[in-house]
Design a protein around this motif. Structure first.
Motif, PDB file in Angstrom:
ATOM      1  N   LYS A   1      17.666 -64.402  15.817  1.00  0.00           N
ATOM      2  CA  LYS A   1      18.452 -63.588  14.896  1.00  0.00           C
ATOM      3  C   LYS A   1      19.857 -64.109  14.606  1.00  0.00           C
ATOM      4  O   LYS A   1      20.614 -63.432  13.924  1.00  0.00           O
ATOM      5  CB  LYS A   1      18.583 -62.151  15.456  1.00  0.00           C
ATOM      6  CG  LYS A   1      17.274 -61.503  15.824  1.00  0.00           C
ATOM      7  CD  LYS A   1      16.573 -60.958  14.600  1.00  0.00           C
ATOM      8  CE  LYS A   1      15.262 -60.291  14.993  1.00  0.00           C
ATOM      9  NZ  LYS A   1      14.411 -60.027  13.850  1.00  0.00           N
ATOM     10  N   THR A   2      20.217 -65.237  15.170  1.00  0.00           N
ATOM     11  CA  THR A   2      21.594 -65.688  14.942  1.00  0.00           C
ATOM     12  C   THR A   2      21.616 -67.062  14.276  1.00  0.00           C
ATOM     13  O   THR A   2      20.640 -67.815  14.339  1.00  0.00           O
ATOM     14  CB  THR A   2      22.388 -65.792  16.257  1.00  0.00           C
ATOM     15  OG1 THR A   2      21.835 -66.854  17.017  1.00  0.00           O
ATOM     16  CG2 THR A   2      22.321 -64.504  17.051  1.00  0.00           C
ATOM     17  N   THR A   3      22.749 -67.355  13.668  1.00  0.00           N
ATOM     18  CA  THR A   3      22.905 -68.661  13.028  1.00  0.00           C
ATOM     19  C   THR A   3      22.860 -69.774  14.078  1.00  0.00           C
ATOM     20  O   THR A   3      22.311 -70.842  13.830  1.00  0.00           O
ATOM     21  CB  THR A   3      24.237 -68.744  12.265  1.00  0.00           C
ATOM     22  OG1 THR A   3      25.288 -68.391  13.154  1.00  0.00           O
ATOM     23  CG2 THR A   3      24.243 -67.796  11.087  1.00  0.00           C
TER      24      THR A   3
ATOM     25  N   PHE B   1      19.310 -70.512  14.917  1.00  0.00           N
ATOM     26  CA  PHE B   1      18.721 -71.228  13.793  1.00  0.00           C
ATOM     27  C   PHE B   1      19.111 -72.707  13.849  1.00  0.00           C
ATOM     28  O   PHE B   1      18.271 -73.598  13.666  1.00  0.00           O
ATOM     29  CB  PHE B   1      19.204 -70.580  12.489  1.00  0.00           C
ATOM     30  CG  PHE B   1      18.528 -71.103  11.248  1.00  0.00           C
ATOM     31  CD1 PHE B   1      17.158 -71.019  11.089  1.00  0.00           C
ATOM     32  CD2 PHE B   1      19.279 -71.667  10.224  1.00  0.00           C
ATOM     33  CE1 PHE B   1      16.534 -71.489   9.937  1.00  0.00           C
ATOM     34  CE2 PHE B   1      18.663 -72.133   9.072  1.00  0.00           C
ATOM     35  CZ  PHE B   1      17.296 -72.051   8.929  1.00  0.00           C
TER      36      PHE B   1
END
Lengths: 366, 520
Positions: free
Chosen positions: A214-216, A219
């Motif tokens: 869910k986080t950059t 990613f």
């Protein structure tokens, strides 16, 4: 097929690997003249038969969950953190050291403080390897192995020279308010060494799952791990990502070490070898194919094998080392997952008109 | 006597050849007949089943049903070796050569003639190769290492390799994809010569012009089925293309007249070196205006990759200056360059453009994931990402079954369309497109070209780098030719003929055309 990374869907491969590992253990027991059936019964009753045993299983799984998460996050970014043991030891030392240094602090500061110090020490230790990898391209496998030894002997030197007054081999226990073990949990599990660390481990499972999905940052870590060239093309800083992943990995290993220092042993002593939780964490993560939820079950299985293994040698004259053969075989079969997948697809092919192969061919055709 | 008999038969014949992979029928009752001395074209889109068919002929795949006849006799090919023994040889699109072996060693490889104790009998092999090379006019430098010879010579090595194994049936898989126009002409001559010597030749190609030039007949396949086999003498390229894709194809690229605007890209005296400190780009000057497509023609390996990587921040710049929209972006990071309005369709889409194990949404968000509305601070906003992905994929006609499928599951054409959707949807003021249609079929090519032209009409500047000269000529307003890392000539598209470009690509000078070379 990438060799460096073990990335699989589903749980069929781990389950088959466990089964095959147990079969190999059984064959070796048979060849050595022991009864595998009775030994396995002893193993599982020894691990799950009493509240005390169950408590020990959970206690043994607690640091493994953390080191396994640490391994998996580094692996997601595309590298192999072999230094979990050294980072865990650094975390163990730092947490105990901090707790012993401020015995008058109240528990709500001292306990979190010690835990955080453990995480920071682990992160610092892995950060060295991450920095060298990011800026000089140094192989993290080699640097982390070297850092393991520095950690082992450095820790021993500090225990003997700094933390103990008369060249003793172990420090006093940490102050009561810094301990993770409590009378309540001991009573609950028949005086086992079960401690609150399990809550921290489970919480971290959630945190890491969330971070990766869910986080950059998650990613970026996954992108760099899967395709560093494309990540660079997309404008991600691979250096920053590599170092972040390595810091997180080491912090988790350091947390695992803190669990030993504040929970299991409540002190630190001169170690003759690197703590098992590092290397076992790698195995746990591989068995779980890097999946955070899978790591919980995989760590519990390792706890069962380790704690139950003790019961084998108590109940019969079979050496408890047989358990290590089982564990090694399980990991071997996970590593050999390509063969297992091949066999599964072969079986499926025979059963339902080769759907798998046709898909893969179609994919290759377009 | 025996000789006469075979003359009545076809050199190779396929009868109702079918190949199934599970439920998927890759080849459906394909029949083809090729005579000795004939050049037979095989035309089809990507995924039409050409490769499967040829793999059956060369013994790599076994047919599910149907027959293969060589010289009138049914054969069963169980391995590539069987095919070689029957005189079937394949010249692959991607050369199968050992880079640091010599030309001769590569030709001998696999069927080395050895005397006692396994000592190589080079002399005998050499004599045979020299004879072949003379006979077919294929010039070779036998002692040069493959890594040092040109692509054209590498291909000649592949051809001699096949002939050395006494092949009578030769399969060429897209042989002209990597050649200069002059080399293409030479190759086509060689094919004709081989056919006149009685070889049967199967020529797989996308390029209708080449098939038209040399093939006697062409078989068109679509979705694994034979659509038709036609005589080339009385078939137009338009008809061929229509049979191949199943609809009318427009070959004319309409370049509406666009008023060019301000300078968008200005490169001055760029110099780039590679990891081995070898200069790959030097004294490179180029300016591109808004609303203009500049095509950079050149043979693979003349510094194009290094140029693009240095412009997009993937490779350091040794010296020189890169201005984009008057902003100095020399040696800036890829992210900064992207944020300054540059879109990049990379040369190797699977290595740079996409993360194959990630899903469509993640790939579509690769450059924008870190900015609103796709994320706030550390937190990704999957809903915004999904919405944007859906929109751009439908705008650019990317066919997919599920947004959560991995990009690796898409066909090559759709992978490329995804990249184009992602890059063009940001409406970049400068688009750098490298081989944007490589390996794609005519339908996808048509679509991608129209998108590039649309970007031009919207007033964007485009640097088109392509090893396909035809593509450069179709799209460009201005053509620049790169040779050994520098521009050796540039002019308006209309002012350069194909052969002039070909000469420049090969490093020759154009006499009487000095003014073109230095025109700006």
């Amino acid at each position: 097929m990438r060799i460096k990374k073990v990335r699989l869907g589903g749980i069929s491969v781990p389950l088959i690997s466990i089964f095959l590992g147990l079969v190999v253990g059984a064959i070796i027991m048979l060849l050595s003249g022991f009864n595998p059936l009775i030994n396995y019964l002893n193993l599982f009753s020894g691990a799950l038969g009493t509240p005390n045993a169950i408590g020990e299983v959970f206690r043994s799984a607690t640091p493994l969950i953390l080191t396994a998460l640490g391994f998996s996050i580094a692996n997601s970014a595309g590298f192999f953190n072999v230094g979990l043991s050294g980072q865990a030891l650094a975390g163990w030392l730092a947490s105990v050291w901090f707790a012993l240094s401020f015995p008058h602090l109240p528990g709500f500061i001292l306990l979190p403080g010690s835990i955080i110090m453990g995480a920071l020490a682990g992160a610092f230790w892995s950060g060295i390897a991450g920095f060298l990898r990011a800026y000089f391209g140094t192989s993290e496998v080699i640097t982390t192995i070297m850092l393991n030894y520095i950690s082992l002997y450095g820790t021993n030197a500090i225990v003997k020279g700094v933390l103990t007054s008369s060249d003793a081999d172990s420090t006093p226990l940490v102050p009561i308010q810094a301990r993770l073990r409590t009378p309540f949990l001991e009573k609950l599990t028949g005086n086992s060494t079960f401690h609150w660390g399990i809550v921290i481990s489970l919480f971290m499972v959630f945190v890491i799952w969330w971070l990766m999905k869910k986080t950059t940052l998650g990613f970026e870590i996954r992108s760099v791990g899967m395709n560093e060239d494309a990540a660079r093309y997309a404008g991600m800083s691979t250096k920053k990502t590599i170092i972040s992943a390595m810091l997180l990995s080491g912090a988790l290993a350091g947390l695992g070490g803190a669990m030993e220092g504040l929970g299991n042993f409540q002190n630190i002593f001169v170690n003759t070898s690197l703590p098992d939780i590092g290397f076992d964490g790698m195995s746990v993560s591989l068995l779980a194919t890097g999946n955070p939820i899978g790591i919980i079950f995989s760590a519990l299985l390792f706890g069962i094998l380790k704690i139950g293994g003790l019961n084998i040698s108590i109940s019969s004259n079979t050496p408890s080392e047989i358990v290590n053969i089982v564990i090694a075989s399980v990991i071997f079969f996970v590593g050999a997952n390509y063969i297992i997948q091949y066999l599964i697809s072969k079986i499926k092919t025979n059963h339902n008109s080769s759907k798998l192969i046709s898909n893969s061919i179609k994919g290759g055709h377009k | 006597m025996k000789q006469e008999q075979t003359n009545h038969n076809y050199a190779i014949e396929m009868k109702n050849l079918t190949k199934k992979f599970g439920n998927f029928v890759a080849n459906d009752r394909i029949s083809m007949k090729i005579k000795s001395g004939e050049i037979h074209g095989l035309l089809g889109e990507n995924g039409a089943g050409k490769t499967t068919l040829m793999n059956m002929l060369s013994g790599i795949l076994k047919p599910s049903s149907g027959q293969i006849l060589v010289n009138g006799k049914e054969v069963h090919l169980n391995s590539a070796k069987d095919a070689t023994n029957l005189g079937i040889g394949m010249v692959h699109q991607h050369f199968m050569l050992v880079q640091n072996f010599t030309v001769l060693e590569n030709i001998m490889l696999g069927i080395e003639n050895t005397s006692f104790f396994g000592i190589l009998n080079r002399q005998e092999a050499k004599q045979k190769v020299v004879n072949l090379s003379k006979k077919y006019g294929l010039k070779l430098d036998l002692n040069a290492k493959i890594e040092d010879v040109s692509v054209g010579m590498q291909q000649r090595v592949e051809i001699i390799k096949v002939l050395y194994r006494n092949a009578d049936i030769l399969i060429f898989d897209e042989p002209t994809a990597v050649l200069t126009p002059q080399e293409v002409d030479e190759l086509l001559e060689t094919l004709k010569l081989l056919a006149s010597e009685g070889k049967a030749i199967i020529l797989i190609s996308h390029k209708l012009k080449e098939l038209k030039a040399v093939a006697n007949k062409t078989t068109i396949i679509r979705r694994g089925k034979v659509i038709n086999t036609v005589d080339m003498a009385n078939t137009s390229p338009e008809v061929l293309a229509e049979m191949m894709v199943g609809r009318k194809i427009n070959f004319q690229r309409e370049r509406k007249s666009v008023k060019t605007g301000k300078e968008v890209l200005k490169i001055t005296n760029l110099k780039v070196i590679n990891e081995q400190k070898i200069v790959k780009v030097h004294d490179f000057n180029l300016t591109i205006h808004a609303g203009e497509i500049v095509g950079l023609a050149g043979i693979d390996g003349n510094g194009q990759s290094e140029l693009v990587k240095s412009l997009t921040g993937l490779k350091p710049i040794e010296s020189g200056k890169v201005l984009i929209n008057d902003k100095d972006l020399t040696g800036a990071s890829p992210r900064k360059i992207t944020h300054n309005g540059v879109g990049h369709i990379p040369e190797d889409r699977q290595r740079f453009g996409l993360i194959l194990q990630m899903n469509l949404v993640e790939n579509a968000s690769l450059q924008v994931y870190n900015q609103p509305p796709y994320s706030h601070g550390l937190f990704l906003e999957p809903k915004a990402m999904v919405k944007m992905t859906k929109e751009i994929l439908s705008d650019y006609d990317v066919r997919y079954s599920d947004l959560s499928e991995n990009v690796g599951a898409l066909s090559g054409g759709n992978q490329q369309k995804l990249i184009i959707a992602r890059e063009l949807s940001r409406n970049p003021s400068l688009l750098i497109a490298v081989n944007p249609t490589r390996g794609l079929d005519v339908g996808a090519v048509e679509f991608i070209h129209s998108q590039i032209l649309k970007a031009r009409e919207m007033g964007n500047a485009i640097l088109l780098i392509s090893y396909e000269l035809e593509e450069v000529q179709q799209l460009s307003d201005r053509i620049a030719v790169i040779h050994e890392g520098t521009i050796v000539g540039q002019a308006k598209n209309e002012d350069l003929t194909e052969s002039e470009i070909g000469l420049l690509m090969a490093g020759e000078k154009l006499e009487n055309k000095e003014e073109i070379i230095h025109a700006h």
